[in-house]
Design a protein around this motif. Structure first.
Motif, PDB file in Angstrom:
ATOM      1  N   TYR A  35     -27.604  67.260 -23.032  1.00 25.81           N
ATOM      2  CA  TYR A  35     -26.266  67.633 -22.601  1.00 25.81           C
ATOM      3  C   TYR A  35     -25.730  68.705 -23.552  1.00 25.81           C
ATOM      4  CZ  TYR A  35     -26.139  63.275 -19.912  1.00 25.81           C
ATOM      5  OH  TYR A  35     -26.402  62.259 -19.030  1.00 25.81           O
ATOM      6  N   GLN A  37     -21.808  70.141 -24.796  1.00 21.06           N
ATOM      7  CA  GLN A  37     -20.398  69.789 -24.754  1.00 21.06           C
ATOM      8  C   GLN A  37     -19.576  70.964 -25.248  1.00 21.06           C
ATOM      9  OE1 GLN A  37     -19.054  66.470 -27.252  1.00 21.06           O
ATOM     10  NE2 GLN A  37     -17.744  65.796 -25.573  1.00 21.06           N
ATOM     11  N   GLY A  40     -12.859  71.784 -23.209  1.00 23.99           N
ATOM     12  CA  GLY A  40     -12.296  71.996 -21.878  1.00 23.99           C
ATOM     13  C   GLY A  40     -13.275  71.804 -20.739  1.00 23.99           C
ATOM     14  N   LEU A  41     -14.560  71.665 -21.058  1.00 26.79           N
ATOM     15  CA  LEU A  41     -15.576  71.510 -20.005  1.00 26.79           C
ATOM     16  C   LEU A  41     -16.271  70.164 -20.060  1.00 26.79           C
ATOM     17  CD1 LEU A  41     -17.199  75.064 -20.087  1.00 26.79           C
ATOM     18  CD2 LEU A  41     -15.509  74.180 -18.465  1.00 26.79           C
ATOM     19  N   GLY A  42     -16.141  69.451 -21.149  1.00 21.98           N
ATOM     20  CA  GLY A  42     -16.744  68.135 -21.247  1.00 21.98           C
ATOM     21  C   GLY A  42     -18.249  68.182 -21.434  1.00 21.98           C
ATOM     22  N   LEU A  43     -18.870  67.047 -21.180  1.00 23.68           N
ATOM     23  CA  LEU A  43     -20.322  66.906 -21.289  1.00 23.68           C
ATOM     24  C   LEU A  43     -20.988  67.330 -19.986  1.00 23.68           C
ATOM     25  CD1 LEU A  43     -20.905  63.451 -23.006  1.00 23.68           C
ATOM     26  CD2 LEU A  43     -21.968  65.604 -23.693  1.00 23.68           C
ATOM     27  N   GLN A  45     -24.815  68.077 -18.120  1.00 26.75           N
ATOM     28  CA  GLN A  45     -26.238  67.823 -18.269  1.00 26.75           C
ATOM     29  C   GLN A  45     -27.048  69.101 -18.068  1.00 26.75           C
ATOM     30  OE1 GLN A  45     -28.323  65.375 -15.290  1.00 26.75           O
ATOM     31  NE2 GLN A  45     -28.991  64.091 -16.996  1.00 26.75           N
ATOM     32  N   LEU A  88     -22.168  72.465 -28.617  1.00 31.34           N
ATOM     33  CA  LEU A  88     -22.629  71.241 -29.264  1.00 31.34           C
ATOM     34  C   LEU A  88     -23.584  70.557 -28.298  1.00 31.34           C
ATOM     35  CD1 LEU A  88     -22.493  69.135 -31.526  1.00 31.34           C
ATOM     36  CD2 LEU A  88     -20.434  68.202 -30.418  1.00 31.34           C
ATOM     37  N   PHE A  90     -26.274  67.493 -27.234  1.00 29.85           N
ATOM     38  CA  PHE A  90     -26.632  66.095 -27.437  1.00 29.85           C
ATOM     39  C   PHE A  90     -27.876  65.747 -26.640  1.00 29.85           C
ATOM     40  CE2 PHE A  90     -23.230  64.468 -29.924  1.00 29.85           C
ATOM     41  CZ  PHE A  90     -22.086  65.150 -29.549  1.00 29.85           C
TER      42      PHE A  90
ATOM     43  N   PRO B  44     -21.066  60.404 -28.431  1.00 25.93           N
ATOM     44  CA  PRO B  44     -20.446  59.375 -27.603  1.00 25.93           C
ATOM     45  C   PRO B  44     -21.129  58.021 -27.797  1.00 25.93           C
ATOM     46  CG  PRO B  44     -20.909  61.353 -26.319  1.00 25.93           C
ATOM     47  CD  PRO B  44     -21.630  61.497 -27.622  1.00 25.93           C
ATOM     48  N   LEU B  88     -14.307  58.991 -22.915  1.00 29.10           N
ATOM     49  CA  LEU B  88     -14.965  59.640 -21.789  1.00 29.10           C
ATOM     50  C   LEU B  88     -15.248  58.625 -20.689  1.00 29.10           C
ATOM     51  CD1 LEU B  88     -17.679  61.643 -23.801  1.00 29.10           C
ATOM     52  CD2 LEU B  88     -15.428  62.448 -23.088  1.00 29.10           C
ATOM     53  N   LEU B 101     -25.292  60.681 -13.255  1.00 34.26           N
ATOM     54  CA  LEU B 101     -24.191  60.300 -14.133  1.00 34.26           C
ATOM     55  C   LEU B 101     -23.344  61.520 -14.428  1.00 34.26           C
ATOM     56  CD1 LEU B 101     -23.080  57.861 -15.703  1.00 34.26           C
ATOM     57  CD2 LEU B 101     -24.326  58.717 -17.690  1.00 34.26           C
ATOM     58  N   PHE B 103     -19.741  62.918 -16.268  1.00 33.24           N
ATOM     59  CA  PHE B 103     -18.704  62.605 -17.247  1.00 33.24           C
ATOM     60  C   PHE B 103     -17.404  63.328 -16.905  1.00 33.24           C
ATOM     61  CE2 PHE B 103     -20.802  60.334 -20.699  1.00 33.24           C
ATOM     62  CZ  PHE B 103     -22.136  60.549 -20.428  1.00 33.24           C
ATOM     63  N   GLY B 104     -16.283  62.651 -17.166  1.00 31.63           N
ATOM     64  CA  GLY B 104     -15.010  63.338 -17.176  1.00 31.63           C
ATOM     65  C   GLY B 104     -14.872  64.108 -18.480  1.00 31.63           C
ATOM     66  N   LYS B 105     -13.818  64.915 -18.573  1.00 37.34           N
ATOM     67  CA  LYS B 105     -13.650  65.744 -19.761  1.00 37.34           C
ATOM     68  C   LYS B 105     -13.083  64.978 -20.951  1.00 37.34           C
ATOM     69  CE  LYS B 105     -13.154  69.882 -16.961  1.00 37.34           C
ATOM     70  NZ  LYS B 105     -12.293  71.007 -16.547  1.00 37.34           N
ATOM     71  N   GLY B 106     -12.625  63.775 -20.691  1.00 39.46           N
ATOM     72  CA  GLY B 106     -12.165  62.940 -21.791  1.00 39.46           C
ATOM     73  C   GLY B 106     -10.668  62.972 -22.001  1.00 39.46           C
TER      74      GLY B 106
END
Lengths: 114, 113
Positions: A35, A37, A40-43, A45, A88, A90, B44, B88, B101, B103-106
Motif C-alpha cells: 500500500y 499512503q 488526503g488520499l488514505g491507504l 493498494q 509512505l 506499507f 495501522p 481507519l 479491502l 480503506f477510508g481516509k481516516g
C-alpha cells in the motif's frame, strides 16, 4: 516475534534511479500486499499476492513491479521512480483463510524522489 | 462515488468522554468491516472487526454496524490521551479481483486531557 519487516525505512533518491523496497514476513502467510499512503488520499493498494508466483494489480499499480518467488518475501520495485511516487509505503500480510481485513502491517518505508 | 467515507476531523473529545467515529460505505453487498488505529508515523493496527448487524464490544471499544443504512461506527468509552490517533475504517468491497479491502481516509481523533 511475529512481524513484517520492510527495508529501507527511509530513502531519498533521484528521478529514474531504480530502487527496491524489500518486505519479509515470518508468519507463513500466503497473502501479501503493498500500500501507499498519501495525505488526503488514505491507504491505496498497489499490488497484492495470494501466494507464491501469484500477483495481481491493486488500485494504483502504475510505475511499480512486484515479484513473489518465495512465500516470505514480496519486494516492491520502482524501475524508474518519479516525484509523484514520493509516499509512505506499507507492506502487509495475512493468512488467505483468515479474515480479509486482518492484516499485519510492516513499519513503513518513507520514500522521497527528487 | 467514493467507496468508504469518513470525516477527516480532527475530532476533539475530552478525556473520559465517549468518542464516536463514523464510516459509510457504498457497496450494499459488503460483508466485513474493520477498524484500524494508526498513530502518527506508525503502521495501522487492527483493533476491531464486525460482520453482523448490531453492536460488538471489546473492552472500551464498541463497533456498531447497520447494513441497511450502510453505516459502521466505532465508540471509544472513557477516552484516554493514548487513544489520540487516526482511525481507519476498512470495508470488504466487492470487485472483479479477489481482493476487495478498501480503506477510508481516516478520522483524526484528539483526546484532550
Amino acid at each position: 516475534e511475529a512481524q513484517v519487516t520492510q527495508n529501507p525505512r527511509y530513502l531519498i533518491t533521484v528521478t529514474g534511479k531504480k530502487l527496491t523496497v524489500t518486505c519479509s514476513q515470518n508468519m507463513n502467510h500466503e497473502y501479501m500486499s503493498w500500500y501507499r499512503q498519501d495525505p488526503g488520499l488514505g491507504l491505496r493498494q498497489i499490488y497484492y499476492s495470494m501466494n507464491v508466483e501469484v500477483t495481481d494489480k491493486g488500485d494504483v499499480p502504475e510505475g511499480y513491479k512486484v515479484s513473489r518467488k518465495e512465500k516470505r518475501n514480496f519486494p516492491l520495485i520502482l524501475e524508474s521512480p518519479s516525484p509523484n511516487q514520493t509516499s509512505l509505503y506499507f507492506c502487509a500480510s495475512r493468512k488467505v483463510a483468515g479474515r480479509v481485513g486482518e492484516l499485519f502491517f510492516g513499519e513503513g518505508s518513507r520514500l522521497t524522489v527528487l | 462515488q467514493k467507496e468508504v467515507e469518513q470525516n477527516s476531523g480532527p475530532l476533539s473529545v475530552p478525556e473520559g468522554a465517549i468518542a464516536s467515529l463514523n464510516c459509510t460505505y457504498s457497496d450494499r453487498g459488503s460483508q466485513s468491516f474493520f477498524w484500524y488505529r494508526q498513530y502518527s508515523g506508525k503502521s495501522p493496527e487492527l483493533i476491531m472487526f464486525i460482520y453482523s448487524n448490531g453492536d460488538k464490544e471489546d473492552g472500551r471499544f464498541t463497533a456498531q454496524l447497520n447494513k441497511a443504512s450502510q453505516y459502521v461506527s466505532l465508540l471509544i468509552r472513557d477516552s484516554q490521551p493514548s487513544d489520540s490517533a487516526t482511525y481507519l475504517c476498512a470495508v470488504n468491497i466487492r470487485r472483479g479481483g479477489a481482493d476487495g479491502l478498501t480503506f477510508g481516509k481516516g478520522t483524526h481523533l484528539i483526546i484532550q486531557p
